[in-house]
Scaffold this active site. Structure first.
Site: not given
Length: 731
Positions: A68, A213
């Site tokens: 991320s 993610d």
């Protein structure tokens, strides 16, 4: 919470010296250092400070793995940027624009601005293959532009080991429920996948994979960097246990939910954490996952945490000559961040011809193209309505440098359905509710056509449809349409007393011929034929019901060049003219002329002014049903809706607004405080011409469900009104 660290045998050997003095000393290979960077929304900006400390103290980083925001910060360093360049890159990001859930109003095409004004909700429903919602609150266009800015020169690498520093990015495949480690392919795709926060940003589809993610399964991928060949692993974790609130909107709630899930996964995955030789946990007290504007403070926390572990980290430092050689090697593999492209290649455009593209995106380039200009024009492409995002990368062809633009159509439409719930209420009129929707079908019968059908239920009931067809791919268009409407109004005695209630019902059709000069304006001429009826529903009135046919030629020019629905900059202008051949109750033909203008200007970061003026006339004092009304918020707020009615009117409003973004109360931060003065009148023959004056104070905010306007107004005759409006808003 103090970080724990573990020292490898290799590091102990470095400190202890040779184990066997009788052997001849050998040149020891320095341990290869891997850096692991956790995800954590804005908190991930602490990684800039950690990297700055490592760089200043000549700690070599040979491998990077991240998730991320950690992957994005790692990519900035892996592509050869210095910590100072990383800081400049982060500081230049317009975070509100990057994280917004839809295309900025100023970047919309003219017709999409019409949609946004009429249906200012953030959620758009697609009807392609059934009823579908977007897979995220945001399509991720803004994030994609940031990633393109960082990765464009490195789009066509054989693998990520060819970067100045080898890199790995971790994502999660929703289809198989497995971790995905990117080591080759598109660097853009790798970062876009790992930054797709579930529910916030739409997932990235690659083949049969639906990627989100990486923090869902592995937020601190120590095992990944160890597998790359690292001898010593430095892991920078982020404590996601926020406790100081800030859960006042959907985005913060989703972010917090993901943070809890990631934290729980990390606790269950202590075995993976144990593979790190040093774990840094910067102090994040006072910061939350949305603290993007506090990048300097976050970076300082990362720098301080690295300094606290200096004793161990300095055992990894290299001397000046080794550091210079390392920097030279990285510089040799670094590529220019921007080029002067000789051509552009656009992929993914459907149902639109090149002449509809911005000039600089239509192929060969005759003038220099800057990065900000390119990104603005990609955002304008999303403003056409059918595309969710656009990004770019560099490429070479036949010895020439160019840019490849990738445009991504929405996978859930067209057709599109926009809906809204509208609330209007005051202490004098009570609460009124309404629902409305617009169905838009594109490319029906001919390319670039649109068939729009509207409906609304509540105080104003209406069904309308229009088919908009461009003529042979020119800027000319033909637009036939039809409508059925019914609205309720109160009739006042030019004071505050309601004499009776009545309804206005109209059914008819229109045929328009128009021209679209560009994104900001539209010109139309046409003819309307309808049947209009008015009748009293309550109260006592000597007025007779009116029924008859309306026949009128009309012309309209509209110019919409403001930055928001509640503007801080720009001009909005309309002119409407009609020549009524027939009108219920009228004895002769007459014109109907009306014009509106709103001008907005910003002062500094917090203040803006808006001046709004409008007026209309039938020129003569025609008999029959008057066409103009005043009353309600931004139309003489101290009066009831439609309280003034007549054959002529004038209005002027002046408003000063201040942003409350600096307020300590989270609920107020998205609002603007408004103070305004209004004057105007609507009248017919024999009515007083003197203007009515009032003052307005309130709070106003654009939200995912429309514009929220809370306020109060005091009129010159002692009128006092407190009102609320949710949904549409017009100055």
């Amino acid at each position: 919470m103090k970080a724990t660290f573990f020292i490898l045998p290799a590091a102990l050997l470095m400190l202890a010296g040779p184990a066997c003095p009788q052997q001849a000393p050998q040149a020891a290979r320095r341990p290869r250092v891997g850096l692991v960077l956790a995800g954590g929304s804005a908190n991930g900006l602490v990684h800039v400070g950690v990297i700055r400390w490592l760089d200043e103290h000549h700690i070599p980083v040979d491998y990077i793995a991240g998730t991320s925001m950690g992957a994005l910060m790692g990519a900035l360093y892996a592509t050869g940027r210095s910590p100072q360049e990383m800081t400049a890159f982060v500081d230049a990001i317009d975070w509100p624009a990057t994280l917004r859930v839809n295309t900025p109003f100023q970047s919309l095409s003219f017709r999409r601005k019409e949609d946004r004004r009429q249906f200012p909700t953030a959620i758009e429903v697609g009807l392609k293959g059934g009823f579908k919602l977007p897979m995220g609150l945001s399509p991720g266009h803004g994030v994609g532009l940031v990633i393109s800015r960082a990765t464009a020169p490195y789009e066509h690498l054989k693998n990520f080991d060819q970067l100045p520093i080898p890199l790995r990015c971790v994502a999660t495949d929703l289809v198989r429920g497995e971790e995905v480690v990117f080591s080759n392919g598109s660097l853009f795709d790798a970062l876009r996948a790992t930054m797709s926060i579930p529910g916030v940003f739409a997932p990235l589809r690659l083949g049969n994979q639906v990627l989100v993610d990486g923090g869902v399964l592995n937020n601190l991928p120590v095992d990944v960097v160890r597998a790359m060949g690292a001898d010593v692993v430095i892991a920078v974790g982020l404590d996601t246990s926020e406790t100081d609130g800030g859960y006042d909107n959907l985005l913060s709630a989703v972010r917090r939910s993901l943070g809890i899930m990631v934290s729980a996964n990390e606790k269950r995955n202590m075995k993976n954490l144990g593979k790190a030789d040093l774990i840094l946990l910067p102090d994040l007290s006072g910061f939350v996952g949305s603290s993007y504007s506090e990048s300097t403070g976050l970076a300082d926390r990362g720098y301080e945490e690295a300094g606290r572990k200096a004793r161990f980290l300095q055992t990894l430092a290299v001397n000046e000559s080794e550091w210079a050689a390392l920097k030279a090697d990285r510089a040799g593999r670094r590529r220019p961040e921007w080029i002067q492209p000789q051509f552009l290649e656009v992929q993914g455009m459907v149902g639109i011809k090149n002449e509809r593209l911005p000039t600089s995106l239509s192929g060969e380039l005759g003038v220099p193209l800057t990065q900000p200009k390119l990104e603005d024009q990609l955002t304008e492409i999303t403003g056409l309505g059918r595309y969710k995002s656009a990004d770019y990368g560099f490429l070479q062809r036949d010895g020439r440098e160019g840019i490849q633009v990738r445009v991504h159509p929405k996978n859930y439409g067209p057709p599109f359905l926009n809906t809204g719930v509208f609330v209007s209420g005051s202490n004098s009129e009570g609460l009124k509710l309404g629902i409305a929707g617009r169905l838009t079908i594109m490319d029906l019968l001919i390319p670039d056509s649109e068939w729009r059908t509207d409906f609304s239920l509540g105080t104003d009931n209406r069904v309308a449809t229009e088919y908009y067809a461009r003529l042979k791919q020119t800027r000319l268009f033909l637009a036939p349409g039809g409508f059925l409407s019914q609205r309720s109004q109160e009739f006042y005695n030019h004071g505050s007393t309601s004499l009776y209630s009545y309804k206005v019902r109209e059914t008819g059709g229109t045929l328009d011929l128009g021209y679209s000069p560009g994104r900001f304006s539209e010109i139309r001429v046409g003819y309307k034929v309808s049947s209009l009826h008015t009748y009293v529903t309550s109260g006592t009135s000597g007025a007779q019901p009116l029924s008859g046919q309306v026949r009128a030629a009309h012309a309209r020019f509209a110019y919409d060049h403001v930055d928001h629905i509640v503007p801080t900059r720009g001009i909005y202008f309309t002119f409407d003219g009609q020549w009524a051949d027939r009108w219920p109750g009228a004895r002769k033909q007459f014109p109907i002329l009306e014009s509106r203008i709103a001008y907005a200007r910003q002062f500094g970061d917090s203040y803006s002014i808006v001046e709004s003026a409008s007026g209309g006339t039938t020129v003569s004092n025609m008999q029959g049903f008057p066409p103009f009304t005043l009353g309600g918020p931004t139309r003489l707020a101290a009066l009831a809706h439609y309280q003034l009615i007549g054959n002529h009117y004038y209005y002027n409003g002046f408003y000063v607004m201040r942003s409350l973004a600096d307020q300590k109360v989270p609920l107020l931060r998205g609002f603007r405080a408004m103070l305004g003065y209004e004057t105007g009148n609507a009248f017919s023959a024999g009515d007083p011409l003197r203007p009515f004056n009032d003052g307005v104070v309130g709070l106003i905010r654009e939200t995912p469900v429309g514009v929220v306007f809370l306020g109060g107004s005091v009129g010159e005759r002692g009128e006092r009104k407190i009102f609320i409006s949710i949904g549409r808003f017009f100055f």
